[in-house]
Enzyme design. Structure first.
Site, PDB file in Angstrom:
ATOM      1  N   CYS A 172       0.726  -1.151   0.170  1.00  0.00           N
ATOM      2  CA  CYS A 172       0.082   0.026  -0.036  1.00  0.00           C
ATOM      3  C   CYS A 172       0.954   1.189  -0.021  1.00  0.00           C
ATOM      4  O   CYS A 172       0.310   2.278  -0.203  1.00  0.00           O
ATOM      5  CB  CYS A 172      -0.962   0.009   1.188  1.00  0.00           C
ATOM      6  SG  CYS A 172      -1.689  -1.486   1.642  1.00  0.00           S
ATOM      7  N   HIS A 312      -3.284   7.820   5.662  1.00  0.00           N
ATOM      8  CA  HIS A 312      -3.408   6.571   5.150  1.00  0.00           C
ATOM      9  C   HIS A 312      -4.838   6.030   5.332  1.00  0.00           C
ATOM     10  O   HIS A 312      -5.421   5.604   4.447  1.00  0.00           O
ATOM     11  CB  HIS A 312      -2.524   5.677   5.867  1.00  0.00           C
ATOM     12  CG  HIS A 312      -2.398   3.983   5.182  1.00  0.00           C
ATOM     13  ND1 HIS A 312      -2.380   4.006   3.543  1.00  0.00           N
ATOM     14  CD2 HIS A 312      -2.631   2.945   5.546  1.00  0.00           C
ATOM     15  CE1 HIS A 312      -2.430   2.718   3.477  1.00  0.00           C
ATOM     16  NE2 HIS A 312      -2.741   1.878   4.370  1.00  0.00           N
ATOM     17  N   GLU A 323      -2.432   5.062  13.417  1.00  0.00           N
ATOM     18  CA  GLU A 323      -2.068   6.226  12.787  1.00  0.00           C
ATOM     19  C   GLU A 323      -2.274   7.241  13.378  1.00  0.00           C
ATOM     20  O   GLU A 323      -1.638   8.445  13.324  1.00  0.00           O
ATOM     21  CB  GLU A 323      -2.733   5.962  11.316  1.00  0.00           C
ATOM     22  CG  GLU A 323      -2.524   7.262  10.445  1.00  0.00           C
ATOM     23  CD  GLU A 323      -2.810   7.301   8.962  1.00  0.00           C
ATOM     24  OE1 GLU A 323      -2.220   8.126   8.370  1.00  0.00           O
ATOM     25  OE2 GLU A 323      -3.740   6.594   8.628  1.00  0.00           O
ATOM     26  N   LYS A 344      -9.671   7.974   1.114  1.00  0.00           N
ATOM     27  CA  LYS A 344     -10.121   6.427   1.063  1.00  0.00           C
ATOM     28  C   LYS A 344     -11.562   6.199   1.327  1.00  0.00           C
ATOM     29  O   LYS A 344     -12.308   5.288   0.993  1.00  0.00           O
ATOM     30  CB  LYS A 344      -9.225   5.642   1.789  1.00  0.00           C
ATOM     31  CG  LYS A 344      -7.721   5.418   0.941  1.00  0.00           C
ATOM     32  CD  LYS A 344      -7.077   4.291   1.769  1.00  0.00           C
ATOM     33  CE  LYS A 344      -5.577   4.254   1.323  1.00  0.00           C
ATOM     34  NZ  LYS A 344      -4.730   5.382   1.614  1.00  0.00           N
ATOM     35  N   HIS A 349      -9.395   1.644  -1.171  1.00  0.00           N
ATOM     36  CA  HIS A 349      -8.214   1.448  -1.065  1.00  0.00           C
ATOM     37  C   HIS A 349      -7.700   0.978  -2.379  1.00  0.00           C
ATOM     38  O   HIS A 349      -7.718   0.050  -2.876  1.00  0.00           O
ATOM     39  CB  HIS A 349      -7.815   0.613   0.084  1.00  0.00           C
ATOM     40  CG  HIS A 349      -6.306   0.561   0.313  1.00  0.00           C
ATOM     41  ND1 HIS A 349      -5.358   1.189  -0.298  1.00  0.00           N
ATOM     42  CD2 HIS A 349      -5.629   0.069   1.410  1.00  0.00           C
ATOM     43  CE1 HIS A 349      -4.106   1.153   0.211  1.00  0.00           C
ATOM     44  NE2 HIS A 349      -4.320   0.272   1.266  1.00  0.00           N
ATOM     45  N   PHE A 407       0.676  -3.363   4.042  1.00  0.00           N
ATOM     46  CA  PHE A 407       1.126  -4.800   4.535  1.00  0.00           C
ATOM     47  C   PHE A 407       2.573  -5.006   4.501  1.00  0.00           C
ATOM     48  O   PHE A 407       3.365  -4.517   3.534  1.00  0.00           O
ATOM     49  CB  PHE A 407       0.164  -5.798   3.596  1.00  0.00           C
ATOM     50  CG  PHE A 407      -1.155  -5.915   4.084  1.00  0.00           C
ATOM     51  CD1 PHE A 407      -1.619  -5.212   5.221  1.00  0.00           C
ATOM     52  CD2 PHE A 407      -1.886  -6.859   3.604  1.00  0.00           C
ATOM     53  CE1 PHE A 407      -2.698  -5.365   5.455  1.00  0.00           C
ATOM     54  CE2 PHE A 407      -3.024  -6.947   3.638  1.00  0.00           C
ATOM     55  CZ  PHE A 407      -3.729  -6.262   4.781  1.00  0.00           C
TER      56      PHE A 407
END
Length: 421
Positions: A172, A312, A323, A344, A349, A407
């Site tokens: 990502c 994110h 986050e 997002k 995503h 990830f």
């Protein structure tokens, strides 16, 4: 490592002169931006294949995209859809930048296009063809079309870019890493201009099944527009989407000299790894905080210079919480004084494309003085933070931070500056 002022003075400055995007909200950057300011969701029930037996049956599919507008039919037929999206976004970026690739620029023009998943649709099709029809039906282009550098290679050949050509894959964080590393090529003199970004089209039965079994995806199938809800107490996972985001980066003096439209400046970039877990972020957000601090250090800025954070913010229960805590720790009290939103919530995503599109969005936010909203944020997990819930907000934004955490523990952060001439 702390970047010294001497090193900063030696580096060449890097600016954004063009951008392009293909997203669930629109097939270019400006239409995507307009949809965001309208608070529109690009998430809907998946129609491209059978989903009745899947736990997650929603996603951010690309609609109304015409590859023939960008590519000759014989070329587009040999490309995976992710590469078609990347190519279209690259053409848009080149045209926005008014970039002419001549004999002088060609050897100094690079391409760095990343993807988290790569040409998965094409490779699934190769496996099906081999099973159903045998080896003689496999295309001689299978090796190149099925490789993760296919988009970069096609763009290089069609544009005549003879500088460094690379693919990047950091889950990502791919789009952000691609832009950040490309900016370093220019800053350190390896290229004068780079076409950089990311693309993915991983809405497939296999990918939805795997991510669903990892309990990473939202199962709010009866409410697709409300499924992606970053920073909301009722979030239950991210929504997988397709898309592409590409920018043209140039060395400042070259861009000014040719009268290019300068859209933003790349001030700082940093990347780190958690070295912790394949799918879960570090419990203390160690890598994320280091990336944010590193990008600010690279830019030579203090936390209070940041005027907007494009988070994110994927809508996962653990990821969003960590986050927010990381942003608060890095920015301190300043974190509650500025808008922090996740687009997002509208695009879903887009994996490898996410960070690239979000960097473009951050630049658009600075250009227009508007922070895009986080839709579906009805019950914020941190009431003191300004998540720009539901509707956009006017702000004078001179510096924007764009976060991408993936990830495998990949963390990448860009710091962009508004260009005032």
């Amino acid at each position: 490592m702390t970047i010294t002022e001497d090193l900063r003075r030696l580096r060449r400055r890097v600016v954004v002169t063009g951008w392009g995007a293909v997203t669930p909200l629109g097939n270019d950057a400006e239409s995507t931006w307009s949809a965001m300011l309208a608070g529109r969701s690009g998430i809907s029930p998946i129609t491209g294949f059978e989903v009745s037996d899947l736990a997650t049956r929603i996603g951010g599919e690309i609609r109304g995209f015409d590859p023939d507008a960008y590519l000759p039919r014989p070329v587009s037929r040999r490309m995976d859809t992710y590469a078609r999206y990347a190519f279209a976004a690259a053409v848009q970026a080149r045209d926005t930048a008014e970039l002419v690739v001549d004999d002088e620029l060609s050897p100094r023009l690079g391409v760095l296009i990343g993807s988290g998943y790569g040409p998965v649709r094409y490779n699934h099709g190769v496996a099906d063809t081999l099973r159903d029809h045998g080896p003689r039906r496999i295309s001689p282009y299978a090796q190149v079309t099925g490789a993760i550098d296919n988009a970069a290679g096609e763009i290089s050949m069609q544009f005549g870019a003879c500088g460094p050509t690379r693919a990047m894959s950091t889950a990502c964080a791919t789009g952000t890493d691609s832009i950040g590393e490309a900016a370093r090529w220019i800053a350190h003199g390896y290229a004068d201009a780079v076409v950089a970004g990311g693309a993915d089209d991983c809405i497939t039965r296999g990918d939805l099944a795997g991510s669903g079994n990892a309990r990473a995806l939202s199962t709010r199938n009866d409410d697709p527009h409300g499924a992606s809800r970053p920073f909301d107490a009722a979030r239950d996972g991210f929504v997988m989407s397709s898309g592409a985001g590409v920018v043209v980066l140039e060395e400042l003096e070259r861009a000014v000299g040719r009268g290019a439209p300068i859209l933003a400046e790349v001030l700082g970039y940093a990347a780190t790894s958690d070295a912790h877990h394949w799918t879960a972020p570090h419990p203390e957000g160690t890598g994320a905080k280091a990336a944010m601090r590193g990008a600010l250090d690279d830019a030579g800025l203090t936390p209070d210079a940041v005027g907007y954070v494009n988070a994110h913010g994927t809508s996962t229960p653990v990821g969003d919480d960590r986050e927010v805590r990381s942003i608060r720790e890095v920015l301190g009290a300043h974190a509650t004084r500025i808008p922090v939103s996740s687009t997002k919530s509208m695009t879903g995503h887009m994996i490898g494309a996410g960070g690239a599109v979000e960097a473009i969005v951050s630049a658009l936010a600075m250009r227009d003085g508007v922070a895009p909203p986080t839709i579906n944020c009805a019950d914020p997990l941190d009431p003191e933070m300004n998540f720009v819930a539901h509707t956009p907000q006017e702000h004078d934004i001179r510096v924007a931070m764009s976060n991408s955490f993936g990830f495998g523990g990949h963390n990448a952060v860009l710091v962009l500056g508004r260009w005032d001439g």
